[in-house]
Scaffold this motif. Structure first.
Motif, PDB file in Angstrom:
ATOM      1  N   UNK A  29      -2.785   2.095   9.555  1.00  0.00           N
ATOM      2  CA  UNK A  29      -2.377   3.347   8.909  1.00  0.00           C
ATOM      3  C   UNK A  29      -2.841   4.544   9.726  1.00  0.00           C
ATOM      4  N   UNK A  30      -4.067   4.484  10.248  1.00  0.00           N
ATOM      5  CA  UNK A  30      -4.576   5.571  11.073  1.00  0.00           C
ATOM      6  C   UNK A  30      -3.714   5.743  12.321  1.00  0.00           C
ATOM      7  N   UNK A  31      -3.339   4.632  12.959  1.00  0.00           N
ATOM      8  CA  UNK A  31      -2.526   4.697  14.165  1.00  0.00           C
ATOM      9  C   UNK A  31      -1.170   5.345  13.880  1.00  0.00           C
ATOM     10  N   UNK A  32      -0.589   5.041  12.745  1.00  0.00           N
ATOM     11  CA  UNK A  32       0.684   5.658  12.363  1.00  0.00           C
ATOM     12  C   UNK A  32       0.511   7.163  12.183  1.00  0.00           C
ATOM     13  N   UNK A  33      -0.521   7.575  11.475  1.00  0.00           N
ATOM     14  CA  UNK A  33      -0.775   9.009  11.280  1.00  0.00           C
ATOM     15  C   UNK A  33      -1.010   9.711  12.611  1.00  0.00           C
ATOM     16  N   UNK A  34      -1.762   9.082  13.485  1.00  0.00           N
ATOM     17  CA  UNK A  34      -2.028   9.650  14.807  1.00  0.00           C
ATOM     18  C   UNK A  34      -0.732   9.792  15.596  1.00  0.00           C
ATOM     19  N   UNK A  39       3.247  13.118  17.891  1.00  0.00           N
ATOM     20  CA  UNK A  39       4.621  12.768  18.269  1.00  0.00           C
ATOM     21  C   UNK A  39       4.644  11.716  19.383  1.00  0.00           C
ATOM     22  N   UNK A  40       3.899  10.650  19.175  1.00  0.00           N
ATOM     23  CA  UNK A  40       3.802   9.560  20.138  1.00  0.00           C
ATOM     24  C   UNK A  40       4.565   8.344  19.639  1.00  0.00           C
ATOM     25  N   UNK A  41       5.035   7.553  20.574  1.00  0.00           N
ATOM     26  CA  UNK A  41       5.658   6.285  20.209  1.00  0.00           C
ATOM     27  C   UNK A  41       4.556   5.281  19.862  1.00  0.00           C
ATOM     28  N   UNK A  42       4.844   4.439  18.922  1.00  0.00           N
ATOM     29  CA  UNK A  42       3.909   3.387  18.549  1.00  0.00           C
ATOM     30  C   UNK A  42       3.825   2.377  19.695  1.00  0.00           C
ATOM     31  N   UNK A  43       2.619   2.031  20.141  1.00  0.00           N
ATOM     32  CA  UNK A  43       2.519   1.044  21.223  1.00  0.00           C
ATOM     33  C   UNK A  43       2.900  -0.346  20.715  1.00  0.00           C
ATOM     34  N   UNK A  58      -0.070  -5.891   7.754  1.00  0.00           N
ATOM     35  CA  UNK A  58      -0.184  -5.073   8.960  1.00  0.00           C
ATOM     36  C   UNK A  58       1.123  -5.097   9.744  1.00  0.00           C
ATOM     37  N   UNK A  59       1.670  -6.282   9.948  1.00  0.00           N
ATOM     38  CA  UNK A  59       2.917  -6.404  10.716  1.00  0.00           C
ATOM     39  C   UNK A  59       4.054  -5.678  10.008  1.00  0.00           C
ATOM     40  N   UNK A  60       4.147  -5.827   8.702  1.00  0.00           N
ATOM     41  CA  UNK A  60       5.212  -5.164   7.938  1.00  0.00           C
ATOM     42  C   UNK A  60       5.079  -3.648   8.030  1.00  0.00           C
ATOM     43  N   UNK A  61       3.855  -3.123   7.863  1.00  0.00           N
ATOM     44  CA  UNK A  61       3.626  -1.682   7.940  1.00  0.00           C
ATOM     45  C   UNK A  61       4.054  -1.128   9.295  1.00  0.00           C
ATOM     46  N   UNK A  62       3.587  -1.746  10.374  1.00  0.00           N
ATOM     47  CA  UNK A  62       3.888  -1.247  11.707  1.00  0.00           C
ATOM     48  C   UNK A  62       5.361  -1.420  12.071  1.00  0.00           C
TER      49      UNK A  62
END
Length: 68
Positions: A29-34, A39-43, A58-62
Motif C-alpha cells: 500500500x505504501x509503494x502504491x501511495x509513493x 507519478x512513478x510506474x510501479x516496478x 498483495x498480488x491482487x492489490x498490486x
C-alpha cells in the motif's frame, strides 16, 4: 524488481496509542501511495510469502493498481 513477504515478524508499531503489526500488504500500500505521489510506474514485483491469503492479497492489490 521488488519481492514481498506478507509476514514480517513479531514487530509491532505504535499507532495512535495502540499497537499494530505491519505486514507486506502495508508495504505494498505504501509503494502504491509513493508511486501516485511521485507519478512513478510501479516496478516489477513478486511475492515469495508462504502465507497463501496474504500472498494473494498483495498480488491482487498490486495487479489491480497496475491495471488501473
Amino acid at each position: 524488481m521488488i519481492s514481498f513477504d506478507h509476514d514480517l515478524g513479531d514487530m509491532n508499531y505504535r499507532v495512535r496509542n495502540s499497537f499494530s503489526e505491519k505486514t507486506g500488504y502495508d508495504c505494498a500500500k505504501w509503494l502504491i501511495e509513493y508511486s501516485l505521489d511521485y507519478e512513478l510506474m510501479l516496478p516489477d514485483f513478486y511475492c515469495h510469502s508462504m502465507n497463501p491469503i496474504g500472498k494473494e492479497n498483495i498480488i491482487t492489490l498490486l495487479t489491480n493498481f497496475r491495471n488501473h
